[in-house]
Design a protein around this motif. Sequence first.
Motif, short mmCIF file in Angstrom:
data_model
loop_
_atom_site.label_atom_id
_atom_site.label_comp_id
_atom_site.label_asym_id
_atom_site.label_seq_id
_atom_site.Cartn_x
_atom_site.Cartn_y
_atom_site.Cartn_z
N GLU A 227 -25.17 11.51 23.33
CA GLU A 227 -24.03 12.04 24.09
C GLU A 227 -22.73 11.39 23.61
N ALA A 228 -22.75 10.05 23.44
CA ALA A 228 -21.52 9.34 23.05
C ALA A 228 -21.06 9.79 21.67
N LYS A 229 -22.02 10.04 20.75
CA LYS A 229 -21.64 10.42 19.37
C LYS A 229 -21.22 11.87 19.26
N TRP A 230 -21.89 12.76 20.00
CA TRP A 230 -21.73 14.19 19.71
C TRP A 230 -21.24 15.03 20.88
N ILE A 231 -21.28 14.50 22.10
CA ILE A 231 -20.90 15.34 23.24
C ILE A 231 -19.62 14.81 23.91
N PHE A 232 -19.60 13.51 24.28
CA PHE A 232 -18.37 12.95 24.89
C PHE A 232 -17.24 12.96 23.84
N PRO A 235 -14.05 16.46 17.99
CA PRO A 235 -12.84 16.38 17.16
C PRO A 235 -11.59 16.83 17.91
N GLU A 236 -11.74 17.84 18.79
CA GLU A 236 -10.57 18.35 19.52
C GLU A 236 -10.18 17.42 20.67
N ASP A 237 -11.10 16.52 21.05
CA ASP A 237 -10.81 15.58 22.13
C ASP A 237 -11.51 14.26 21.81
N PRO A 238 -11.03 13.55 20.77
CA PRO A 238 -11.78 12.38 20.28
C PRO A 238 -11.78 11.21 21.26
N ASN A 303 -14.79 10.59 14.60
CA ASN A 303 -15.12 9.17 14.48
C ASN A 303 -16.30 8.97 13.54
N SER A 304 -16.05 8.34 12.44
CA SER A 304 -17.10 8.09 11.46
C SER A 304 -16.85 6.67 10.94
N CYS A 305 -17.84 5.80 11.13
CA CYS A 305 -17.60 4.36 10.96
C CYS A 305 -17.26 3.95 9.53
N PHE A 306 -18.01 4.48 8.53
CA PHE A 306 -17.78 4.00 7.16
C PHE A 306 -16.38 4.36 6.68
N PRO A 307 -15.97 5.65 6.80
CA PRO A 307 -14.59 5.98 6.39
C PRO A 307 -13.54 5.20 7.18
N LYS A 308 -13.85 4.92 8.43
CA LYS A 308 -12.90 4.15 9.27
C LYS A 308 -12.72 2.74 8.68
#
Length: 334
Positions: A227-232, A235-238, A303-308
Amino acid sequence: MKIAITCNIKAEVPPHLEECYAEWDDQETIESVREALLERCQEVFIVEADQHAPARLQGLMPNMVFNMAEGMGGDSRESFIPAILEVLGIPYTGSPPLTLGLCLNKLRTKQILSCYGIPTPRCFVVESEYRGMEGGLEFPLIVKPVHEGSSKGIRDDSLVRSEEELVERIHRVIDTYGQPALVEEYLDGREFTVAILGNADDIRVLPIVEIDYSTIPEGANPIYSYEAKWIFDRPEDPLDIFRCPAPIDKELERAVSNMALDSFRALGVRDWCRIDIRCDSRGRPHVLELNPLPGILPAPQCNSCFPKAARAAGLTFSELVNTVVDIARKRHGI
Ligand SMILES: Nc1ncnc2c1ncn2[C@@H]1O[C@H](COP(=O)(O)OP(=O)(O)OP(=O)(O)O)[C@@H](O)[C@H]1O
Ligand SMILES: [Mg+2]
């Protein structure tokens, strides 16, 4: 230079099937990798990691493969493409088949970490039927599929506080994902993820990312769940869930970085990897798992950790992709 990207591309699927493809890459990500590679190579081909991949790769015989293939099923699915590339003698980025197979299996990863004295939460595995608590573990516990990624099968309610919940979640994992359930002690401290680039002596740890649980909706458990990664987080509401560089003191930073490097070496990882680390209630870090095929969503709002972490180190998305290729070329001596 001719380069091929090996990947599994997400199809447009109805929401109830999205979880099946959570690990695969979307069209936008593949396109961004292709554009990045085209800055430095004359020809870039996209090869889907399916049953036609061996013949396509043999026909193309690229000078290098940028491997992002998560594979199509089974517990050796990430090993398939690197194994083919080794047979064909084609150089590729990232880890070899053995490492990808081991890291996909969280139990095997933890056994190897333990052999090297690297802390990882205590656990046991249930193959088919729960027969009671093992290893003296105490609640709360977390229940996850033994070989998945991208938080597949790790739901907000995978954190359990009673035997009744435990038994229900174990059987949900076994029935839904057709694989053993890994039961781990739950660590409630700070969580970090560490991106590493390089090999041997020429290796660097990128700025550490912290997962900030104060940003997830009230009532949700402090875990980086499906849920935290894909639902909460959309991209439109990061969700503003990452802190990078993580606000940590030098001592913890050194401990977390060294633990990530030790894990990288213990599992035989090559070129790049993201390592998930969480602290226990006394602030002592433990390794949760390694991601030798790290997700790389190009858009900063996804939110993507490696590119961040790469951006915090001054690397654009395209520089990150080309750095991985340079590291692999150096390793192969080409
Ligand atoms: N033993 C644990 N203690 C505390 N939290 C945990 C534990 N295991 C998993 N978690 C939480 O669940 C999240 C997902 O777990 P894990 O990293 O094992 O799954 P994954 O699906 O492989 O993740 P990824 O998306 O990195 O591939 C972790 O980031 C962490 O927040
Ligand atoms: Mg993880």
